[in-house]
Design a protein around this motif. Structure first.
Motif, PDB file in Angstrom:
ATOM      1  N   VAL A   1      44.471  51.552  14.033  1.00  0.00           N
ATOM      2  CA  VAL A   1      45.279  50.894  14.254  1.00  0.00           C
ATOM      3  C   VAL A   1      46.621  51.415  15.094  1.00  0.00           C
ATOM      4  O   VAL A   1      47.289  50.750  16.058  1.00  0.00           O
ATOM      5  N   TYR A   2      47.242  52.498  14.798  1.00  0.00           N
ATOM      6  CA  TYR A   2      48.103  53.195  15.742  1.00  0.00           C
ATOM      7  C   TYR A   2      47.605  53.317  17.241  1.00  0.00           C
ATOM      8  O   TYR A   2      48.339  53.322  18.261  1.00  0.00           O
ATOM      9  N   ALA A   3      46.296  53.407  17.447  1.00  0.00           N
ATOM     10  CA  ALA A   3      45.792  53.512  18.759  1.00  0.00           C
ATOM     11  C   ALA A   3      45.936  52.291  19.857  1.00  0.00           C
ATOM     12  O   ALA A   3      45.989  52.269  20.803  1.00  0.00           O
ATOM     13  N   MET A   4      45.866  51.048  19.069  1.00  0.00           N
ATOM     14  CA  MET A   4      45.883  49.907  19.849  1.00  0.00           C
ATOM     15  C   MET A   4      46.844  49.796  20.733  1.00  0.00           C
ATOM     16  O   MET A   4      46.597  49.210  21.890  1.00  0.00           O
ATOM     17  N   PRO A   5      48.190  49.849  20.197  1.00  0.00           N
ATOM     18  CA  PRO A   5      49.318  49.460  21.355  1.00  0.00           C
ATOM     19  C   PRO A   5      49.263  50.862  22.318  1.00  0.00           C
ATOM     20  O   PRO A   5      49.697  50.383  23.503  1.00  0.00           O
ATOM     21  N   ALA A   6      48.963  52.063  22.044  1.00  0.00           N
ATOM     22  CA  ALA A   6      48.699  52.940  23.044  1.00  0.00           C
ATOM     23  C   ALA A   6      47.618  52.335  24.220  1.00  0.00           C
ATOM     24  O   ALA A   6      47.723  52.685  25.161  1.00  0.00           O
ATOM     25  N   VAL A   7      46.377  52.067  23.512  1.00  0.00           N
ATOM     26  CA  VAL A   7      45.498  51.629  24.735  1.00  0.00           C
ATOM     27  C   VAL A   7      45.776  50.603  25.526  1.00  0.00           C
ATOM     28  O   VAL A   7      45.517  50.546  26.700  1.00  0.00           O
ATOM     29  N   THR A   8      46.576  49.599  24.807  1.00  0.00           N
ATOM     30  CA  THR A   8      47.162  48.508  25.729  1.00  0.00           C
ATOM     31  C   THR A   8      48.038  49.085  26.744  1.00  0.00           C
ATOM     32  O   THR A   8      47.935  48.466  27.863  1.00  0.00           O
ATOM     33  N   ALA A   9      48.949  49.996  26.295  1.00  0.00           N
ATOM     34  CA  ALA A   9      50.006  50.412  27.209  1.00  0.00           C
ATOM     35  C   ALA A   9      49.260  51.173  28.338  1.00  0.00           C
ATOM     36  O   ALA A   9      49.544  51.064  29.753  1.00  0.00           O
ATOM     37  N   VAL A  10      48.185  51.954  28.188  1.00  0.00           N
ATOM     38  CA  VAL A  10      47.499  52.505  29.147  1.00  0.00           C
ATOM     39  C   VAL A  10      46.476  51.540  29.831  1.00  0.00           C
ATOM     40  O   VAL A  10      46.350  51.818  31.400  1.00  0.00           O
ATOM     41  N   GLU A  11      46.021  50.667  29.305  1.00  0.00           N
ATOM     42  CA  GLU A  11      45.462  49.464  30.270  1.00  0.00           C
ATOM     43  C   GLU A  11      46.364  48.848  31.298  1.00  0.00           C
ATOM     44  O   GLU A  11      45.520  48.709  32.401  1.00  0.00           O
ATOM     45  N   ALA A  12      47.344  48.440  30.890  1.00  0.00           N
ATOM     46  CA  ALA A  12      48.446  47.847  31.663  1.00  0.00           C
ATOM     47  C   ALA A  12      48.786  48.745  32.805  1.00  0.00           C
ATOM     48  O   ALA A  12      48.955  48.365  33.928  1.00  0.00           O
ATOM     49  N   THR A  13      49.058  50.121  32.513  1.00  0.00           N
ATOM     50  CA  THR A  13      49.403  51.084  33.409  1.00  0.00           C
ATOM     51  C   THR A  13      48.025  51.279  34.401  1.00  0.00           C
ATOM     52  O   THR A  13      48.092  51.294  35.694  1.00  0.00           O
ATOM     53  N   LEU A  14      46.851  51.318  33.980  1.00  0.00           N
ATOM     54  CA  LEU A  14      45.696  51.337  34.981  1.00  0.00           C
ATOM     55  C   LEU A  14      45.632  50.207  35.905  1.00  0.00           C
ATOM     56  O   LEU A  14      45.343  50.496  36.827  1.00  0.00           O
ATOM     57  N   GLY A  15      45.600  49.102  35.137  1.00  0.00           N
ATOM     58  CA  GLY A  15      45.471  47.914  35.960  1.00  0.00           C
ATOM     59  C   GLY A  15      46.561  47.828  36.991  1.00  0.00           C
ATOM     60  O   GLY A  15      45.992  47.392  38.084  1.00  0.00           O
ATOM     61  N   LEU A  16      47.694  48.230  36.670  1.00  0.00           N
ATOM     62  CA  LEU A  16      48.881  48.207  37.933  1.00  0.00           C
ATOM     63  C   LEU A  16      48.427  49.386  38.976  1.00  0.00           C
ATOM     64  O   LEU A  16      48.437  48.946  40.257  1.00  0.00           O
ATOM     65  N   PHE A  17      47.964  50.400  38.477  1.00  0.00           N
ATOM     66  CA  PHE A  17      47.664  51.386  39.532  1.00  0.00           C
ATOM     67  C   PHE A  17      46.417  51.044  40.246  1.00  0.00           C
ATOM     68  O   PHE A  17      46.411  51.157  41.470  1.00  0.00           O
ATOM     69  N   LEU A  18      45.421  50.324  39.796  1.00  0.00           N
ATOM     70  CA  LEU A  18      44.117  49.925  40.432  1.00  0.00           C
ATOM     71  C   LEU A  18      44.782  48.843  41.503  1.00  0.00           C
ATOM     72  O   LEU A  18      44.051  48.650  42.616  1.00  0.00           O
ATOM     73  N   VAL A  19      45.644  47.761  41.212  1.00  0.00           N
ATOM     74  CA  VAL A  19      45.911  46.744  42.117  1.00  0.00           C
ATOM     75  C   VAL A  19      46.726  47.530  43.100  1.00  0.00           C
ATOM     76  O   VAL A  19      46.639  47.195  44.381  1.00  0.00           O
ATOM     77  N   ALA A  20      47.534  48.489  42.978  1.00  0.00           N
ATOM     78  CA  ALA A  20      48.299  49.196  43.844  1.00  0.00           C
ATOM     79  C   ALA A  20      47.480  49.985  44.937  1.00  0.00           C
ATOM     80  O   ALA A  20      47.493  49.943  45.857  1.00  0.00           O
ATOM     81  N   VAL A  21      46.371  50.473  44.340  1.00  0.00           N
ATOM     82  CA  VAL A  21      45.304  51.439  45.342  1.00  0.00           C
ATOM     83  C   VAL A  21      44.650  50.394  46.027  1.00  0.00           C
ATOM     84  O   VAL A  21      44.491  50.687  47.291  1.00  0.00           O
ATOM     85  N   VAL A  22      44.242  49.207  45.597  1.00  0.00           N
ATOM     86  CA  VAL A  22      43.625  48.262  46.274  1.00  0.00           C
ATOM     87  C   VAL A  22      44.358  47.711  47.672  1.00  0.00           C
ATOM     88  O   VAL A  22      44.013  47.648  48.528  1.00  0.00           O
ATOM     89  N   ALA A  23      45.745  47.435  47.237  1.00  0.00           N
ATOM     90  CA  ALA A  23      46.620  46.806  48.084  1.00  0.00           C
ATOM     91  C   ALA A  23      47.062  47.778  49.361  1.00  0.00           C
ATOM     92  O   ALA A  23      47.250  47.279  50.210  1.00  0.00           O
ATOM     93  N   ARG A  24      47.148  49.087  48.905  1.00  0.00           N
ATOM     94  CA  ARG A  24      47.430  50.048  49.774  1.00  0.00           C
ATOM     95  C   ARG A  24      46.581  50.695  50.585  1.00  0.00           C
ATOM     96  O   ARG A  24      46.730  50.940  51.871  1.00  0.00           O
ATOM     97  N   THR A  25      45.397  50.887  50.023  1.00  0.00           N
ATOM     98  CA  THR A  25      44.264  51.534  50.759  1.00  0.00           C
ATOM     99  C   THR A  25      43.107  50.589  51.393  1.00  0.00           C
ATOM    100  O   THR A  25      42.296  50.924  52.042  1.00  0.00           O
ATOM    101  N   GLY A  26      42.949  49.474  50.503  1.00  0.00           N
ATOM    102  CA  GLY A  26      41.716  48.537  50.827  1.00  0.00           C
ATOM    103  C   GLY A  26      40.555  48.874  50.295  1.00  0.00           C
ATOM    104  O   GLY A  26      39.423  48.468  50.606  1.00  0.00           O
TER     105      GLY A  26
END
Length: 118
Positions: free
Chosen positions: A11-36
């Motif tokens: 149960v404690y892991a779920m909020p941490a997983v959501t935070a990492v998912e959001a960070t990973l998602g933003l990172f992936l979008v930034a990499v795609v936008a920047r490098t193609g």
């Protein structure tokens, strides 16, 4: 922690997983936008984490139910967390909702355990 089960860690892991998912998602979008670079190529790199996140998300209702049972027994029935386990089932499909449910459950069950110990 008196009265809580080992399932509480899931149960404690779920909020941490959501935070990492959001960070990973933003990172992936930034990499795609920047490098193609193709999003599919980056998704392959993120697949192990996404699989682990899916496992945690699927285990959340089970973890809440198991931990709620332990809290219920410890508090002699003063806390019934079954409603949180039922609310966590649709949270499997709505990523942020499951974290709010997990945090609310943790808050309420902790309060019940603290009140029982007094």
């Amino acid at each position: 922690m008196s009265g809580a089960s080992k399932w509480r860690y899931a149960v404690y892991a779920m909020p941490a997983v959501t935070a990492v998912e959001a960070t990973l998602g933003l990172f992936l979008v930034a990499v795609v936008a920047r490098t193609g670079v193709s999003l599919a190529a980056l998704a392959v790199l993120a697949a192990p984490f996404l699989l682990a996140a899916l496992v945690v998300r699927l285990l959340l209702p089970i973890a809440i139910r198991a931990d709620a049972r332990a809290v219920y027994e410890t508090t002699d029935g003063a806390f019934d967390g079954e409603v949180y386990a039922m609310a966590a089932v649709p949270g499997i499909f709505v990523p942020v909702v499951d974290s709010f449910i997990a945090l609310r459950y943790l808050q309420r069950s902790r309060r019940a355990l603290d009140n029982y110990e007094e």
